[in-house]
Motif scaffolding. Structure first.
Motif, PDB file in Angstrom:
ATOM      1  N   THR A  28       0.089  -1.255  15.593  1.00  0.00           N
ATOM      2  CA  THR A  28      -1.162  -1.471  14.862  1.00  0.00           C
ATOM      3  C   THR A  28      -1.232  -0.641  13.595  1.00  0.00           C
ATOM      4  OG1 THR A  28      -2.239  -1.859  17.002  1.00  0.00           O
ATOM      5  CG2 THR A  28      -3.664  -1.519  15.087  1.00  0.00           C
ATOM      6  N   LYS A  29      -0.915   0.653  13.710  1.00  0.00           N
ATOM      7  CA  LYS A  29      -0.967   1.538  12.536  1.00  0.00           C
ATOM      8  C   LYS A  29       0.063   1.137  11.492  1.00  0.00           C
ATOM      9  CE  LYS A  29      -2.887   6.005  13.937  1.00  0.00           C
ATOM     10  NZ  LYS A  29      -2.590   7.453  14.050  1.00  0.00           N
ATOM     11  N   LEU A  30       1.248   0.758  11.946  1.00  0.00           N
ATOM     12  CA  LEU A  30       2.306   0.368  11.006  1.00  0.00           C
ATOM     13  C   LEU A  30       1.918  -0.896  10.249  1.00  0.00           C
ATOM     14  CD1 LEU A  30       5.131   0.757   9.846  1.00  0.00           C
ATOM     15  CD2 LEU A  30       6.035  -0.559  11.774  1.00  0.00           C
ATOM     16  N   ILE A  31       1.336  -1.855  10.941  1.00  0.00           N
ATOM     17  CA  ILE A  31       0.904  -3.097  10.292  1.00  0.00           C
ATOM     18  C   ILE A  31      -0.157  -2.804   9.241  1.00  0.00           C
ATOM     19  CG2 ILE A  31      -0.306  -5.282  10.683  1.00  0.00           C
ATOM     20  CD1 ILE A  31       1.089  -5.344  13.462  1.00  0.00           C
ATOM     21  N   ALA A  32      -1.082  -1.898   9.578  1.00  0.00           N
ATOM     22  CA  ALA A  32      -2.129  -1.519   8.616  1.00  0.00           C
ATOM     23  C   ALA A  32      -1.522  -0.806   7.411  1.00  0.00           C
ATOM     24  CB  ALA A  32      -3.163  -0.632   9.302  1.00  0.00           C
ATOM     25  N   ALA A  33      -0.539   0.069   7.667  1.00  0.00           N
ATOM     26  CA  ALA A  33       0.111   0.799   6.572  1.00  0.00           C
ATOM     27  C   ALA A  33       0.892  -0.158   5.674  1.00  0.00           C
ATOM     28  CB  ALA A  33       1.040   1.866   7.141  1.00  0.00           C
ATOM     29  N   ARG A  34       1.523  -1.147   6.269  1.00  0.00           N
ATOM     30  CA  ARG A  34       2.266  -2.120   5.468  1.00  0.00           C
ATOM     31  C   ARG A  34       1.310  -2.935   4.594  1.00  0.00           C
ATOM     32  NH1 ARG A  34       6.165  -6.773   7.979  1.00  0.00           N
ATOM     33  NH2 ARG A  34       4.182  -7.661   8.607  1.00  0.00           N
ATOM     34  N   LYS A  35       0.183  -3.332   5.148  1.00  0.00           N
ATOM     35  CA  LYS A  35      -0.807  -4.093   4.373  1.00  0.00           C
ATOM     36  C   LYS A  35      -1.327  -3.248   3.213  1.00  0.00           C
ATOM     37  CE  LYS A  35      -5.151  -6.636   4.821  1.00  0.00           C
ATOM     38  NZ  LYS A  35      -6.251  -7.074   5.749  1.00  0.00           N
ATOM     39  N   LYS A  36      -1.604  -1.980   3.486  1.00  0.00           N
ATOM     40  CA  LYS A  36      -2.101  -1.066   2.445  1.00  0.00           C
ATOM     41  C   LYS A  36      -1.050  -0.879   1.350  1.00  0.00           C
ATOM     42  CE  LYS A  36      -3.455   3.824   1.984  1.00  0.00           C
ATOM     43  NZ  LYS A  36      -2.169   4.377   1.501  1.00  0.00           N
ATOM     44  N   SER A  37       0.216  -0.781   1.743  1.00  0.00           N
ATOM     45  CA  SER A  37       1.301  -0.593   0.779  1.00  0.00           C
ATOM     46  C   SER A  37       1.476  -1.817  -0.109  1.00  0.00           C
ATOM     47  CB  SER A  37       2.602  -0.285   1.525  1.00  0.00           C
ATOM     48  OG  SER A  37       2.458   0.872   2.327  1.00  0.00           O
ATOM     49  N   ALA A  38       1.369  -2.990   0.501  1.00  0.00           N
ATOM     50  CA  ALA A  38       1.467  -4.230  -0.266  1.00  0.00           C
ATOM     51  C   ALA A  38       0.343  -4.318  -1.293  1.00  0.00           C
ATOM     52  CB  ALA A  38       1.435  -5.439   0.675  1.00  0.00           C
ATOM     53  N   GLU A  39      -0.857  -3.920  -0.886  1.00  0.00           N
ATOM     54  CA  GLU A  39      -1.994  -3.932  -1.806  1.00  0.00           C
ATOM     55  C   GLU A  39      -1.811  -2.924  -2.930  1.00  0.00           C
ATOM     56  OE1 GLU A  39      -4.614  -5.962  -2.087  1.00  0.00           O
ATOM     57  OE2 GLU A  39      -3.603  -7.142  -0.542  1.00  0.00           O
ATOM     58  N   PHE A  40      -1.212  -1.774  -2.604  1.00  0.00           N
ATOM     59  CA  PHE A  40      -0.937  -0.771  -3.638  1.00  0.00           C
ATOM     60  C   PHE A  40      -0.069  -1.378  -4.739  1.00  0.00           C
ATOM     61  CE2 PHE A  40       2.175   2.126  -5.459  1.00  0.00           C
ATOM     62  CZ  PHE A  40       1.381   3.131  -5.984  1.00  0.00           C
ATOM     63  N   LEU A  41       1.006  -2.055  -4.361  1.00  0.00           N
ATOM     64  CA  LEU A  41       1.900  -2.648  -5.349  1.00  0.00           C
ATOM     65  C   LEU A  41       1.209  -3.740  -6.156  1.00  0.00           C
ATOM     66  CD1 LEU A  41       5.416  -2.924  -3.644  1.00  0.00           C
ATOM     67  CD2 LEU A  41       4.867  -1.804  -5.807  1.00  0.00           C
ATOM     68  N   LYS A  42       0.452  -4.590  -5.473  1.00  0.00           N
ATOM     69  CA  LYS A  42      -0.249  -5.673  -6.169  1.00  0.00           C
ATOM     70  C   LYS A  42      -1.222  -5.106  -7.201  1.00  0.00           C
ATOM     71  CE  LYS A  42      -0.053  -8.809  -2.183  1.00  0.00           C
ATOM     72  NZ  LYS A  42      -0.850  -9.452  -1.107  1.00  0.00           N
ATOM     73  N   MET A  43      -2.014  -4.118  -6.797  1.00  0.00           N
ATOM     74  CA  MET A  43      -3.005  -3.530  -7.699  1.00  0.00           C
ATOM     75  C   MET A  43      -2.335  -2.769  -8.838  1.00  0.00           C
ATOM     76  SD  MET A  43      -6.025  -4.407  -6.798  1.00  0.00           S
ATOM     77  CE  MET A  43      -6.987  -3.218  -7.720  1.00  0.00           C
ATOM     78  N   ALA A  44      -1.253  -2.061  -8.538  1.00  0.00           N
ATOM     79  CA  ALA A  44      -0.556  -1.294  -9.575  1.00  0.00           C
ATOM     80  C   ALA A  44      -0.010  -2.206 -10.657  1.00  0.00           C
ATOM     81  CB  ALA A  44       0.576  -0.496  -8.946  1.00  0.00           C
ATOM     82  N   LEU A  45       0.424  -3.390 -10.288  1.00  0.00           N
ATOM     83  CA  LEU A  45       0.999  -4.329 -11.249  1.00  0.00           C
ATOM     84  C   LEU A  45      -0.079  -5.117 -11.996  1.00  0.00           C
ATOM     85  CD1 LEU A  45       3.958  -5.606  -9.060  1.00  0.00           C
ATOM     86  CD2 LEU A  45       4.166  -4.309 -11.183  1.00  0.00           C
ATOM     87  N   GLU A  46      -1.220  -5.320 -11.344  1.00  0.00           N
ATOM     88  CA  GLU A  46      -2.258  -6.166 -11.939  1.00  0.00           C
ATOM     89  C   GLU A  46      -3.203  -5.403 -12.847  1.00  0.00           C
ATOM     90  OE1 GLU A  46      -4.158  -7.998  -8.628  1.00  0.00           O
ATOM     91  OE2 GLU A  46      -2.434  -9.280  -8.134  1.00  0.00           O
ATOM     92  N   THR A  47      -3.413  -4.105 -12.569  1.00  0.00           N
ATOM     93  CA  THR A  47      -4.423  -3.364 -13.334  1.00  0.00           C
ATOM     94  C   THR A  47      -3.787  -2.560 -14.470  1.00  0.00           C
ATOM     95  OG1 THR A  47      -4.267  -1.539 -11.746  1.00  0.00           O
ATOM     96  CG2 THR A  47      -5.980  -3.182 -11.384  1.00  0.00           C
TER      97      THR A  47
END
Length: 362
Positions: free
Chosen positions: A343-362
């Protein structure tokens, strides 16, 4: 976006090469055009060291019998070239890349020619001073990238250690480069404390998963199934050691006897084992014994029990952060661990994916 990926120099390390593949594949899934900036490390002896280095080596070889080669750099470069032959087909097939870069001047030239919209440095121990001597820490903090034209992002960078390797003046000098990043993430939580000691507080870094964990097991199964691999580990323990010692090998023998499984053992310099075969060895094994961070990562990805034997020289901090994500108590490392609740790993992976998306978009 056109994105450049910078990490450590090419070698035959399975984890390092799979990181490149994973990060590029993830970015491609987001619709970006990603290209690996191909640093080709090589050993050389500066001319001014030759007059005293060769006589010293002559004594070490022929008198003390402590080394095997006087021209160590030539031997090392040839050895790396030979080992790379097994990895090269995977790299050429799955990792879009620039031409080979052998010095800082070429790094700047290639970056300007490619005209990247963003450059991502990471993952791996790209901000560990002792691992970046070939090109220097400043290169891995993207001093060759034009700040005005290209976005700078650090993804899951690792320092590898818990204690500072930089002195205050070095940290201060690099802080000017750090502040030019639009987003920074690290692979181990202990790095956040070191960043505070270094004064690297803006932008504020956060913890993200290793790039290999951004992909699903099906992504790796496709890589294996598209290759010519053998089943070497069904019904066996797969032992993968980066740095073999008598103690580690003795522990493997004891586990083999206790579990009544034969052992398929290999090391980093097994020149006959492709990346796809290495993955299949883990996929088919009953359990895995390793001193490798990525040996643990892929044991988790392929849902295998693992025993981690520790590797202080290469850095255990990154593994301790991973264990937190896996809800594993580090005190239980002396026995096999089978991570079933993720559960924690899945949440961390989702958070990491969002980090990359936001870093590239903003």
């Amino acid at each position: 976006m056109k994105i450049g990926i910078l990490n450590l120099a090419l070698d035959n390390n399975y984890g390092g090469n799979l990181q490149r593949f994973a990060l590029i594949t993830f970015l491609q899934k987001l619709g970006h055009q990603a290209k690996h900036i191909q640093i080709k490390g090589y050993d050389f002896l500066p001319w001014y060291k030759v007059p005293y280095a060769y006589p010293k080596r002559f004594v070490l070889k022929f008198v003390l019998h402590k080394i095997n080669h006087i021209r160590q750099e030539k031997f090392s470069n040839q050895e790396q070239k030979d080992l790379w032959k097994t990895i090269e087909p995977f790299y050429e097939h799955y990792v879009p890349h620039t031409g080979a870069i052998k010095n800082k001047e070429q790094l700047k030239i290639v970056s300007d020619l490619e005209n990247f919209d963003a450059v991502i440095v990471g993952s791996d121990q790209v901000w560990r001073a002792s691992m970046t001597r070939c090109f220097g820490m400043s290169s891995y903090m993207l001093d060759f990238v034009s700040r005005d034209k290209t976005k700078k992002i650090a993804y899951a960078v690792s320092l590898g250690v818990d204690n500072p390797e930089l002195n205050p003046s070095q940290a201060m000098r690099l802080n000017n480069l750090y502040r030019q990043f639009s987003a920074v993430s690290v692979r181990e939580s202990s790095a956040l404390k070191l960043f505070d000691q270094y004064g690297w507080t803006y932008p504020r870094a956060e913890v993200c998963v290793d790039p290999t964990l951004l992909l699903d097991v099906e992504d790796y199964n496709r890589v294996i199934d598209n290759a010519n691999v053998n089943d070497c580990t069904t019904g066996k323990i797969f032992a993968y050691l980066l740095d073999a010692t008598f103690e580690k090998e003795n522990r493997i023998r004891k586990e083999s006897a206790a579990k009544k499984f034969a052992v398929h053992c290999m090391g980093l310099h097994d020149a006959s084992t492709s990346i796809e075969q290495w993955l299949n060895n883990i996929r088919r094994a009953e359990m895995v014994v390793t001193d490798s961070f990525h040996g643990v990562v892929f044991s988790v990805i392929f849902d295998k029990p693992f025993l981690f034997l520790g590797n202080q020289r290469r850095g255990n901090a990154r593994l301790l952060s991973l264990l937190v994500m896996l809800d594993v108590d580090p005190r239980n490392l002396d026995c096999f661990i089978h991570v079933q609740k993720k559960t924690k790993l899945i949440a961390a992976r989702k958070k990491s994916a969002e980090f990359l998306k936001m870093a590239l978009e903003t």
